[in-house]
Write a protein that holds these residues in place. Structure first.
Motif, PDB file in Angstrom:
ATOM      1  N   LEU A  30      -2.314  38.613  44.412  1.00  0.00           N
ATOM      2  CA  LEU A  30      -2.515  40.040  44.671  1.00  0.00           C
ATOM      3  C   LEU A  30      -2.642  40.321  46.167  1.00  0.00           C
ATOM      4  O   LEU A  30      -2.126  41.314  46.677  1.00  0.00           O
ATOM      5  CB  LEU A  30      -3.765  40.533  43.922  1.00  0.00           C
ATOM      6  N   THR A  61       0.950  40.329  47.257  1.00  0.00           N
ATOM      7  CA  THR A  61       1.741  41.462  46.728  1.00  0.00           C
ATOM      8  C   THR A  61       1.358  42.778  47.391  1.00  0.00           C
ATOM      9  O   THR A  61       2.215  43.584  47.731  1.00  0.00           O
ATOM     10  CB  THR A  61       1.489  41.615  45.206  1.00  0.00           C
ATOM     11  N   ASN A  62       0.070  43.016  47.517  1.00  0.00           N
ATOM     12  CA  ASN A  62      -0.382  44.321  48.016  1.00  0.00           C
ATOM     13  C   ASN A  62      -0.877  44.271  49.462  1.00  0.00           C
ATOM     14  O   ASN A  62      -1.651  45.135  49.870  1.00  0.00           O
ATOM     15  CB  ASN A  62      -1.476  44.871  47.102  1.00  0.00           C
ATOM     16  N   GLU A 105      -0.426  47.536  51.423  1.00  0.00           N
ATOM     17  CA  GLU A 105      -1.320  48.599  50.949  1.00  0.00           C
ATOM     18  C   GLU A 105      -2.751  48.354  51.437  1.00  0.00           C
ATOM     19  O   GLU A 105      -3.442  49.268  51.876  1.00  0.00           O
ATOM     20  CB  GLU A 105      -1.285  48.590  49.411  1.00  0.00           C
ATOM     21  N   ILE A 106      -3.175  47.107  51.342  1.00  0.00           N
ATOM     22  CA  ILE A 106      -4.547  46.761  51.745  1.00  0.00           C
ATOM     23  C   ILE A 106      -4.733  46.999  53.238  1.00  0.00           C
ATOM     24  O   ILE A 106      -5.746  47.535  53.681  1.00  0.00           O
ATOM     25  CB  ILE A 106      -4.868  45.299  51.355  1.00  0.00           C
ATOM     26  N   ARG A 128      -3.059  49.104  55.033  1.00  0.00           N
ATOM     27  CA  ARG A 128      -3.085  50.563  55.257  1.00  0.00           C
ATOM     28  C   ARG A 128      -4.461  51.143  54.977  1.00  0.00           C
ATOM     29  O   ARG A 128      -4.859  52.139  55.574  1.00  0.00           O
ATOM     30  CB  ARG A 128      -2.103  51.254  54.311  1.00  0.00           C
ATOM     31  N   ARG A 129      -5.182  50.542  54.030  1.00  0.00           N
ATOM     32  CA  ARG A 129      -6.479  51.108  53.649  1.00  0.00           C
ATOM     33  C   ARG A 129      -7.636  50.585  54.500  1.00  0.00           C
ATOM     34  O   ARG A 129      -8.657  51.245  54.621  1.00  0.00           O
ATOM     35  CB  ARG A 129      -6.775  50.799  52.178  1.00  0.00           C
ATOM     36  N   THR A 130      -7.468  49.370  55.040  1.00  0.00           N
ATOM     37  CA  THR A 130      -8.602  48.783  55.745  1.00  0.00           C
ATOM     38  C   THR A 130      -8.368  48.653  57.243  1.00  0.00           C
ATOM     39  O   THR A 130      -9.324  48.512  57.998  1.00  0.00           O
ATOM     40  CB  THR A 130      -8.880  47.349  55.238  1.00  0.00           C
ATOM     41  N   GLY A 131      -7.112  48.674  57.644  1.00  0.00           N
ATOM     42  CA  GLY A 131      -6.820  48.364  59.039  1.00  0.00           C
ATOM     43  C   GLY A 131      -6.918  46.877  59.317  1.00  0.00           C
ATOM     44  O   GLY A 131      -6.739  46.431  60.450  1.00  0.00           O
ATOM     45  N   VAL A 162     -10.519  41.551  44.832  1.00  0.00           N
ATOM     46  CA  VAL A 162      -9.973  42.022  46.111  1.00  0.00           C
ATOM     47  C   VAL A 162     -10.687  43.301  46.571  1.00  0.00           C
ATOM     48  O   VAL A 162     -10.858  43.520  47.769  1.00  0.00           O
ATOM     49  CB  VAL A 162      -8.438  42.186  46.025  1.00  0.00           C
ATOM     50  N   ALA A 163     -11.145  44.126  45.630  1.00  0.00           N
ATOM     51  CA  ALA A 163     -11.952  45.297  46.025  1.00  0.00           C
ATOM     52  C   ALA A 163     -13.206  44.840  46.763  1.00  0.00           C
ATOM     53  O   ALA A 163     -13.613  45.447  47.758  1.00  0.00           O
ATOM     54  CB  ALA A 163     -12.323  46.134  44.804  1.00  0.00           C
ATOM     55  N   ILE A 193     -12.182  43.858  50.213  1.00  0.00           N
ATOM     56  CA  ILE A 193     -11.931  45.060  51.025  1.00  0.00           C
ATOM     57  C   ILE A 193     -13.251  45.683  51.482  1.00  0.00           C
ATOM     58  O   ILE A 193     -13.388  46.102  52.631  1.00  0.00           O
ATOM     59  CB  ILE A 193     -11.058  46.066  50.233  1.00  0.00           C
ATOM     60  N   ARG A 215     -14.131  46.279  55.340  1.00  0.00           N
ATOM     61  CA  ARG A 215     -14.488  47.601  55.876  1.00  0.00           C
ATOM     62  C   ARG A 215     -15.871  47.566  56.531  1.00  0.00           C
ATOM     63  O   ARG A 215     -16.086  48.173  57.579  1.00  0.00           O
ATOM     64  CB  ARG A 215     -14.470  48.630  54.744  1.00  0.00           C
TER      65      ARG A 215
END
Lengths: 438, 438
Positions: B26, B29-30, B33-34, B36-39, B314-315, B318, B322
């Motif tokens: 994951l 794959t993402n 996206e990750i 983009r959300r966390t920098g 993964v959440a 993240i 953050r």
């Protein structure tokens, strides 16, 4: 009570209506619980409200009628905006952010329509603009989308995000009542405003959907691109026919991302009765989210009410208190989930979406009517999945058709030809069908 | 891809089974996206797994079979424990925390049974032990309880928190099949382990409930006080009779707080069909939470599976990324929601709870049987709410009784007297009824 490890967070509340007063009360009622969870006390140090009721603000050190005085009060760390409306709410929030204060708002219209400017101001001043209470009341859906599901590419979400509309449709279906009749009851019960337009025409839902789509996909906030259609044309007959076909009718906010093409639309929708979402009734809200790792998850609960909404406002306060106590020197989470909105996404106009459709057509009960209608659909390249034709009750009968997936523009053409047939009376009632992931 | 504002987070994964490998995949794959959300970029820099498959770890700089080597790798900031079991998982986590590394685990048994020591170690070392994936798979229920609903006094929660059990009960009900038959199918489908005890006897659910009750109420983790009863005695007849009475049978984890008295119990439960929770079918999980401000909210989705569980792991990663990027120098949120567990709470033994009960009693079809049974109940002070007596199919008939609310100890006495009647055959099947808030 355990000892506090952090300096009390000092909060000012602008607007002491349902949500503002609910927040003031909740901070009092659950003070011990909040302190146990955060190690901090939250002190309401200033309240500004249009008409000051001294009894309501007895415990608050400072109070008045001027929200800007509250914003300028050096004692206030966090400004809670629960006035609603565009002005002075917008200016109050903007001023507070510029002064380096965190802001929490329940104002969905303001975020959906003017959020870009406000979030930019917040970023420039290294503070947070929080808005959990703006969407789906007490359900922590913003947190779920922004944090809980942050590992996912979100491909779609579908939500019952206006309690009034859901109450009306539930009641119409349960008791075969007409829209106007139930709306009047909803107004009497205090669920619907005297001007029910925001609820039943889908504007309130469109505000919430615009915000959720932004967080889910990284779509820039653009309320004008959200397609909005209300529920006032739904009849009890539609609900009955849909039921016979295996569906419920719900007023949904739907957002889909396909590659770089997004759909963001609020309209009445047929959803399969096998969906849990179809069984969310009354004033409750629910949001179904589809992520590429997690699959389908759904969040449901009260979408409005003083206490439920205050629960979300205070959750935002607690987030700020915890962040402060962690020694952070900048907000940990991008307010709309993505550090930057994605400039590569476009929102499809409603004519360009593809959907299955429910059509209810009022026709003269004559031989050959069905052939004429199906021929119009065929000419537009649209196949039929199911048909219901009821026994005649008067000169006219209702024909109900469920189509296969079609382009909305093609369907519009077919509807124009069908409506021009001399055996067809009035407008066709067309309701989109959602094929949700589960 | 946008530029990264933070140093990559370096992650090590111990255990490359379903969840561990799902997490590795994951993150790949993402990744965009990750970011983009966390920098932040998340780099898996080390993997330790019992049997090393070079193809699976091709992209990982370091790999081996020794989890302690991973923990000692100075390059690893965050240790992900997806080995399962008590040892070496416990020692790996403890060592990692002692070395000042954050740990993320999916290990519900370890948290429920040895969490107190591990959380103390994490606190002492100013790091976080995260476990979103340990409860209800991909549903962000830990975050909802700990953050989204943090403004509430939570009075109860009720969850379908074992997908295997829910699949079995759903299938027994839908197709009138026997428990053993459906269990065998669940094993063939890979839903149930070869040793299904953890699932069907409720141990897995009890681990998850213990954790949730701790976060909801501030109850110290104490797995031994969680009452646990499985579903193997439920028959298709019970499901049918419950249905006639307006109920579904679900294997629920229920936690209630009344003042300072808590109930923490896993058992088959009748819930009203009007409850949304009653319609959560198949392998899905759902948790209904009742808070004093928000009211009832429910969270539902996949409770297991590689991708869904990895979504939660993964959440957690993240969240750490953050928090790190915010400049925090200590974890923002108490791991079990409360800064300190509440020492004033007690957990009631099962004999001391009050509930309504469903009773199925096999009796000889003779005159006066019902009078004898009701008299036993009456002697124990228990009223009857509903009775079903079916036509005779053999020498014996089933009598089904729904009682009013009674103390479990009183009910036990009544059951002993009823079972000693000469007209009653075998054991009575007793199932508790939950009156959920909505």
């Amino acid at each position: 009570m355990i000892s506090n490890s952090c300096i009390p967070l000092k909060v000012g509340i602008c607007g002491l209506g349902t949500v503002g007063f609910g927040t003031l009360q909740l901070l009092k009622t659950n003070a011990e619980e909040i302190s146990r969870r955060t190690g901090c006390e939250i002190h309401v140090v200033h309240v500004a409200t249009r008409t000051l009721d001294q009894k309501k603000v007895a415990s608050v050190p400072a109070s008045g009628t001027d929200p800007f005085a509250l914003v300028n009060d050096p004692d206030v760390d966090v400004v809670i905006e629960t006035m609603g409306g565009f002005e002075p709410a917008f200016s109050v929030i903007k001023k507070a952010l510029e002064k380096g204060k965190h802001v929490i708002t329940a104002n969905k219209a303001l975020i959906a329509e003017h959020g870009n400017e406000l979030f930019a101001t917040a970023r420039a001043n290294n503070v947070t603009l929080s808005f959990e209470s703006a969407v789906a009341g007490g359900i922590p859906i913003i947190k779920a989308l922004r944090e809980g599901l942050a590992a996912n590419k979100i491909s779609s979400l579908a939500g019952i995000i206006n309690g009034t509309g859901n109450f009306i449709l539930t009641e119409m279906g349960a008791n075969k009542r007409q829209f106007d009749d139930v709306l009047a009851e909803a107004q009497a019960l205090g669920y619907a405003e005297a001007d029910p337009k925001f609820d039943v025409e889908g504007i309130d839902a469109a505000h919430k959907l615009t915000i959720m789509a932004s967080i889910a996909f990284g779509l820039p906030l653009d309320f004008n691109k959200t397609y909005t259609e209300g529920i006032s044309k739904i009849t009890p007959e539609d609900i009955i026919y849909a039921d016979e076909l295996g569906y419920k009718i719900k007023h949904l906010g739907i957002a889909v991302l396909n590659g770089t093409q997004a759909e963001v639309r609020v309209h009445p929708t047929l959803i399969s009765k096998s969906q849990l979402l179809a069984h969310v009734n009354g004033v409750d809200n629910a949001v179904l989210v589809e992520g590429n790792a997690v699959g389908s998850t759904m969040y449901t609960g009260p979408g409005a009410g003083a206490d439920a909404t205050a629960s979300a406002v205070v959750a935002d306060i607690i987030d700020l208190a915890r962040t402060k106590a962690s020694g952070a020197d900048r907000p940990p989470i991008a307010m709309l989930g993505y550090l930057e909105p994605r400039s590569d996404l476009t929102v499809l106009p409603i004519e360009d979406i593809r959907s299955e459709y429910y059509l209810r057509i009022l026709v003269d009960d004559k031989l050959g009517v069905m052939a004429k209608i199906t021929s119009c659909l065929q000419d537009a390249g649209i196949s039929i999945e199911a048909v219901i034709q009821k026994e005649r009750v008067s000169q006219t009968v209702s024909i109900v058709i469920l189509t296969d997936t079609a382009l909305e523009a093609d369907l519009n053409k077919a509807l124009t030809s069908i409506e021009s047939l001399d055996v067809v009376s009035g407008k066709i009632n067309r309701i989109r069908v959602a094929s949700l992931a589960k």
